[in-house]
Motif scaffolding. Structure first.
Motif, PDB file in Angstrom:
ATOM      1  N   MET A   4       8.650  29.101  34.989  1.00 38.91           N
ATOM      2  CA  MET A   4       9.227  30.228  34.270  1.00 38.91           C
ATOM      3  C   MET A   4      10.293  29.688  33.330  1.00 38.91           C
ATOM      4  O   MET A   4      11.047  28.788  33.696  1.00 38.91           O
ATOM      5  CB  MET A   4       9.854  31.205  35.255  1.00 38.91           C
ATOM      6  CG  MET A   4      10.338  32.489  34.591  1.00 38.91           C
ATOM      7  SD  MET A   4      11.488  33.372  35.659  1.00 38.91           S
ATOM      8  CE  MET A   4      12.873  32.251  35.622  1.00 38.91           C
ATOM      9  N   ASN A   5      10.339  30.229  32.127  1.00 37.62           N
ATOM     10  CA  ASN A   5      11.278  29.731  31.122  1.00 37.62           C
ATOM     11  C   ASN A   5      12.555  30.561  31.086  1.00 37.62           C
ATOM     12  O   ASN A   5      12.521  31.788  31.118  1.00 37.62           O
ATOM     13  CB  ASN A   5      10.630  29.764  29.734  1.00 37.62           C
ATOM     14  CG  ASN A   5       9.569  28.694  29.585  1.00 37.62           C
ATOM     15  OD1 ASN A   5       9.773  27.552  29.992  1.00 37.62           O
ATOM     16  ND2 ASN A   5       8.426  29.059  29.027  1.00 37.62           N
ATOM     17  N   ILE A   6      13.677  29.854  30.987  1.00 35.12           N
ATOM     18  CA  ILE A   6      14.983  30.498  30.991  1.00 35.12           C
ATOM     19  C   ILE A   6      15.839  29.950  29.855  1.00 35.12           C
ATOM     20  O   ILE A   6      15.740  28.777  29.496  1.00 35.12           O
ATOM     21  CB  ILE A   6      15.686  30.270  32.358  1.00 35.12           C
ATOM     22  CG1 ILE A   6      17.018  31.022  32.441  1.00 35.12           C
ATOM     23  CG2 ILE A   6      15.896  28.799  32.627  1.00 35.12           C
ATOM     24  CD1 ILE A   6      17.641  30.963  33.837  1.00 35.12           C
ATOM     25  N   SER A  18      20.498  25.471  42.379  1.00 28.41           N
ATOM     26  CA  SER A  18      20.570  25.561  43.837  1.00 28.41           C
ATOM     27  C   SER A  18      19.569  26.565  44.401  1.00 28.41           C
ATOM     28  O   SER A  18      19.171  26.468  45.567  1.00 28.41           O
ATOM     29  CB  SER A  18      21.991  25.933  44.269  1.00 28.41           C
ATOM     30  OG  SER A  18      22.326  27.248  43.844  1.00 28.41           O
ATOM     31  N   LEU A  19      19.155  27.528  43.573  1.00 24.22           N
ATOM     32  CA  LEU A  19      18.195  28.533  44.015  1.00 24.22           C
ATOM     33  C   LEU A  19      16.751  28.175  43.667  1.00 24.22           C
ATOM     34  O   LEU A  19      15.822  28.855  44.107  1.00 24.22           O
ATOM     35  CB  LEU A  19      18.537  29.891  43.392  1.00 24.22           C
ATOM     36  CG  LEU A  19      19.766  30.595  43.971  1.00 24.22           C
ATOM     37  CD1 LEU A  19      20.135  31.787  43.107  1.00 24.22           C
ATOM     38  CD2 LEU A  19      19.518  31.026  45.410  1.00 24.22           C
ATOM     39  N   ALA A  20      16.557  27.099  42.899  1.00 29.22           N
ATOM     40  CA  ALA A  20      15.215  26.718  42.448  1.00 29.22           C
ATOM     41  C   ALA A  20      14.233  26.512  43.605  1.00 29.22           C
ATOM     42  O   ALA A  20      13.082  26.968  43.517  1.00 29.22           O
ATOM     43  CB  ALA A  20      15.290  25.481  41.560  1.00 29.22           C
ATOM     44  N   PRO A  21      14.625  25.839  44.698  1.00 28.23           N
ATOM     45  CA  PRO A  21      13.660  25.676  45.803  1.00 28.23           C
ATOM     46  C   PRO A  21      13.220  27.009  46.405  1.00 28.23           C
ATOM     47  O   PRO A  21      12.033  27.202  46.706  1.00 28.23           O
ATOM     48  CB  PRO A  21      14.430  24.827  46.819  1.00 28.23           C
ATOM     49  CG  PRO A  21      15.440  24.084  46.003  1.00 28.23           C
ATOM     50  CD  PRO A  21      15.861  25.063  44.942  1.00 28.23           C
ATOM     51  N   GLN A  22      14.157  27.936  46.596  1.00 28.48           N
ATOM     52  CA  GLN A  22      13.811  29.248  47.127  1.00 28.48           C
ATOM     53  C   GLN A  22      12.899  30.001  46.167  1.00 28.48           C
ATOM     54  O   GLN A  22      11.940  30.663  46.586  1.00 28.48           O
ATOM     55  CB  GLN A  22      15.072  30.085  47.357  1.00 28.48           C
ATOM     56  CG  GLN A  22      15.877  29.695  48.572  1.00 28.48           C
ATOM     57  CD  GLN A  22      17.095  30.584  48.727  1.00 28.48           C
ATOM     58  OE1 GLN A  22      18.220  30.156  48.482  1.00 28.48           O
ATOM     59  NE2 GLN A  22      16.887  31.822  49.116  1.00 28.48           N
ATOM     60  N   GLY A  28       5.995  30.230  43.577  1.00 28.39           N
ATOM     61  CA  GLY A  28       5.123  29.117  43.242  1.00 28.39           C
ATOM     62  C   GLY A  28       5.456  28.478  41.904  1.00 28.39           C
ATOM     63  O   GLY A  28       4.774  27.537  41.476  1.00 28.39           O
ATOM     64  N   LEU A  29       6.504  28.958  41.255  1.00 28.10           N
ATOM     65  CA  LEU A  29       6.864  28.462  39.933  1.00 28.10           C
ATOM     66  C   LEU A  29       8.148  27.635  39.972  1.00 28.10           C
ATOM     67  O   LEU A  29       9.049  27.900  40.762  1.00 28.10           O
ATOM     68  CB  LEU A  29       7.081  29.620  38.956  1.00 28.10           C
ATOM     69  CG  LEU A  29       5.887  30.520  38.643  1.00 28.10           C
ATOM     70  CD1 LEU A  29       6.295  31.577  37.624  1.00 28.10           C
ATOM     71  CD2 LEU A  29       4.705  29.718  38.136  1.00 28.10           C
ATOM     72  N   ALA A 204       6.597  36.409  29.507  1.00 31.75           N
ATOM     73  CA  ALA A 204       5.237  36.165  29.984  1.00 31.75           C
ATOM     74  C   ALA A 204       5.183  36.265  31.504  1.00 31.75           C
ATOM     75  O   ALA A 204       4.114  36.486  32.081  1.00 31.75           O
ATOM     76  CB  ALA A 204       4.763  34.785  29.526  1.00 31.75           C
ATOM     77  N   ASN A 205       6.357  36.091  32.135  1.00 31.42           N
ATOM     78  CA  ASN A 205       6.438  36.112  33.600  1.00 31.42           C
ATOM     79  C   ASN A 205       7.545  37.076  34.039  1.00 31.42           C
ATOM     80  O   ASN A 205       8.492  36.682  34.718  1.00 31.42           O
ATOM     81  CB  ASN A 205       6.729  34.702  34.126  1.00 31.42           C
ATOM     82  CG  ASN A 205       5.697  33.693  33.676  1.00 31.42           C
ATOM     83  OD1 ASN A 205       4.543  33.768  34.056  1.00 31.42           O
ATOM     84  ND2 ASN A 205       6.123  32.746  32.838  1.00 31.42           N
ATOM     85  N   ALA A 206       7.403  38.317  33.626  1.00 30.25           N
ATOM     86  CA  ALA A 206       8.464  39.299  33.875  1.00 30.25           C
ATOM     87  C   ALA A 206       8.708  39.522  35.366  1.00 30.25           C
ATOM     88  O   ALA A 206       9.860  39.627  35.810  1.00 30.25           O
ATOM     89  CB  ALA A 206       8.123  40.616  33.194  1.00 30.25           C
ATOM     90  N   LYS A 207       7.652  39.599  36.157  1.00 21.32           N
ATOM     91  CA  LYS A 207       7.793  39.830  37.588  1.00 21.32           C
ATOM     92  C   LYS A 207       8.556  38.691  38.253  1.00 21.32           C
ATOM     93  O   LYS A 207       9.453  38.910  39.079  1.00 21.32           O
ATOM     94  CB  LYS A 207       6.415  39.989  38.222  1.00 21.32           C
ATOM     95  CG  LYS A 207       6.457  40.294  39.704  1.00 21.32           C
ATOM     96  CD  LYS A 207       5.042  40.477  40.257  1.00 21.32           C
ATOM     97  CE  LYS A 207       5.070  40.737  41.761  1.00 21.32           C
ATOM     98  NZ  LYS A 207       3.693  40.896  42.303  1.00 21.32           N
ATOM     99  N   GLN A 208       8.212  37.465  37.863  1.00 15.39           N
ATOM    100  CA  GLN A 208       8.885  36.301  38.442  1.00 15.39           C
ATOM    101  C   GLN A 208      10.336  36.213  37.970  1.00 15.39           C
ATOM    102  O   GLN A 208      11.227  35.808  38.723  1.00 15.39           O
ATOM    103  CB  GLN A 208       8.118  35.027  38.096  1.00 15.39           C
ATOM    104  CG  GLN A 208       6.763  34.917  38.772  1.00 15.39           C
ATOM    105  CD  GLN A 208       5.648  35.616  37.999  1.00 15.39           C
ATOM    106  OE1 GLN A 208       5.895  36.376  37.049  1.00 15.39           O
ATOM    107  NE2 GLN A 208       4.408  35.358  38.400  1.00 15.39           N
ATOM    108  N   ALA A 209      10.572  36.588  36.709  1.00 16.21           N
ATOM    109  CA  ALA A 209      11.939  36.590  36.189  1.00 16.21           C
ATOM    110  C   ALA A 209      12.806  37.570  36.972  1.00 16.21           C
ATOM    111  O   ALA A 209      13.947  37.277  37.321  1.00 16.21           O
ATOM    112  CB  ALA A 209      11.939  36.948  34.704  1.00 16.21           C
ATOM    113  N   GLN A 210      12.251  38.731  37.264  1.00 19.92           N
ATOM    114  CA  GLN A 210      12.991  39.714  38.057  1.00 19.92           C
ATOM    115  C   GLN A 210      13.246  39.184  39.464  1.00 19.92           C
ATOM    116  O   GLN A 210      14.306  39.440  40.054  1.00 19.92           O
ATOM    117  CB  GLN A 210      12.223  41.029  38.125  1.00 19.92           C
ATOM    118  CG  GLN A 210      12.984  42.152  38.816  1.00 19.92           C
ATOM    119  CD  GLN A 210      14.291  42.483  38.114  1.00 19.92           C
ATOM    120  OE1 GLN A 210      14.295  42.809  36.926  1.00 19.92           O
ATOM    121  NE2 GLN A 210      15.406  42.393  38.833  1.00 19.92           N
ATOM    122  N   ALA A 211      12.299  38.421  39.993  1.00 22.26           N
ATOM    123  CA  ALA A 211      12.480  37.837  41.327  1.00 22.26           C
ATOM    124  C   ALA A 211      13.656  36.862  41.338  1.00 22.26           C
ATOM    125  O   ALA A 211      14.417  36.807  42.315  1.00 22.26           O
ATOM    126  CB  ALA A 211      11.196  37.133  41.767  1.00 22.26           C
TER     127      ALA A 211
END
Length: 235
Positions: A4-6, A18-22, A28-29, A204-211
């Motif tokens: 996911m792009n930020i 620090s939250l990347a592993p979670q 899965g991204l 492109a990954n709105a659901k994952q961004a919200q997560a």
């Protein structure tokens, strides 16, 4: 799709990392993108650089919402970050309890490491503080200006100056090896900035961004945010 792009202010890099592993375990991204001066990151989004989410100052996020570049319903405050003073890990702490002692500390330094004084939150504020303290001309030759606070702090850590000092967001100091937090800017010179996250309207990954936003603001992550330098509520 592997990441996911930020686009984010440098202040949030340590917390996001620090939250990347979670986040990866959840979605899965991985997380890719850029961390830098908030003004520069906002301009990248405006120019069409692909991004699923942004983390910037609350004021910039509000502006991007008015420009229909982020989804208003997704906007969430992460916390408050203070602008602070840093020294190398092995150096004595600088005394910055009031404006006079901050002035003395800056004048005593032979190198002053700061982020972009035109595009970064902390850098713009540092420039104002130098004006306020009346020492712009005295320290001009000693200023070491870098694109963002994290880069400035890495250079401070590696500096061979005799008495170097740095000033940037506390989160960038905390997350950089080789430097330590010497204290927040004193009353009259202080800056506390609300950092806010939002999903972009072209994600492109709105659901994952919200997560990721949900992880960043989750009640059970309060300790993690605090350790990263994010305070609760406005000051």
């Amino acid at each position: 799709m592997t990441a996911m792009n930020i686009l984010s202010g440098g202040a949030a890099q340590g917390l996001v990392g620090s939250l990347a592993p979670q986040f990866k375990a959840l979605t899965g991204l991985g997380i890719e993108g850029e961390f830098g001066a908030v003004g520069a990151m906002a301009e990248k989004l405006r120019k069409g650089v692909p991004a699923d989410m942004v983390i910037l100052t609350a004021a910039l996020i509000a502006a991007l919402a008015r420009e229909h570049l982020v989804a208003a319903a997704s906007i969430a405050d992460i916390g408050v970050v203070e602008t602070a003073v840093a020294v190398r890990a092995g150096d004595p702490l600088a005394t910055v309890k009031d404006a006079a002692s901050l002035r003395d500390a800056l004048l005593a330094a032979d190198a002053i490491f700061v982020p972009d004084t035109k595009a970064s939150t902390a850098g713009i504020h540092v420039a104002k503080v130098l004006q306020q303290l009346g020492i712009v001309d005295e320290v001009a030759a000693r200023l070491k200006i870098y694109p963002n606070g994290a880069t400035a702090m890495r250079h401070l850590a590696a500096s061979d100056a005799v008495r170097p000092i740095g000033c940037t967001q506390s989160t960038e100091i905390i997350s950089t090896n080789g430097v330590k937090l010497s204290g927040s800017l004193p009353s009259g010179c202080e800056l506390s900035t609300v950092y806010t996250a939002a999903v972009t309207t072209k994600a492109a990954n709105a659901k994952q961004a919200q997560a990721l936003i949900d992880l960043l603001i989750a009640a059970d992550q309060h300790g993690l945010r605090e350790r990263a330098g994010f305070l609760r509520g406005e000051k």
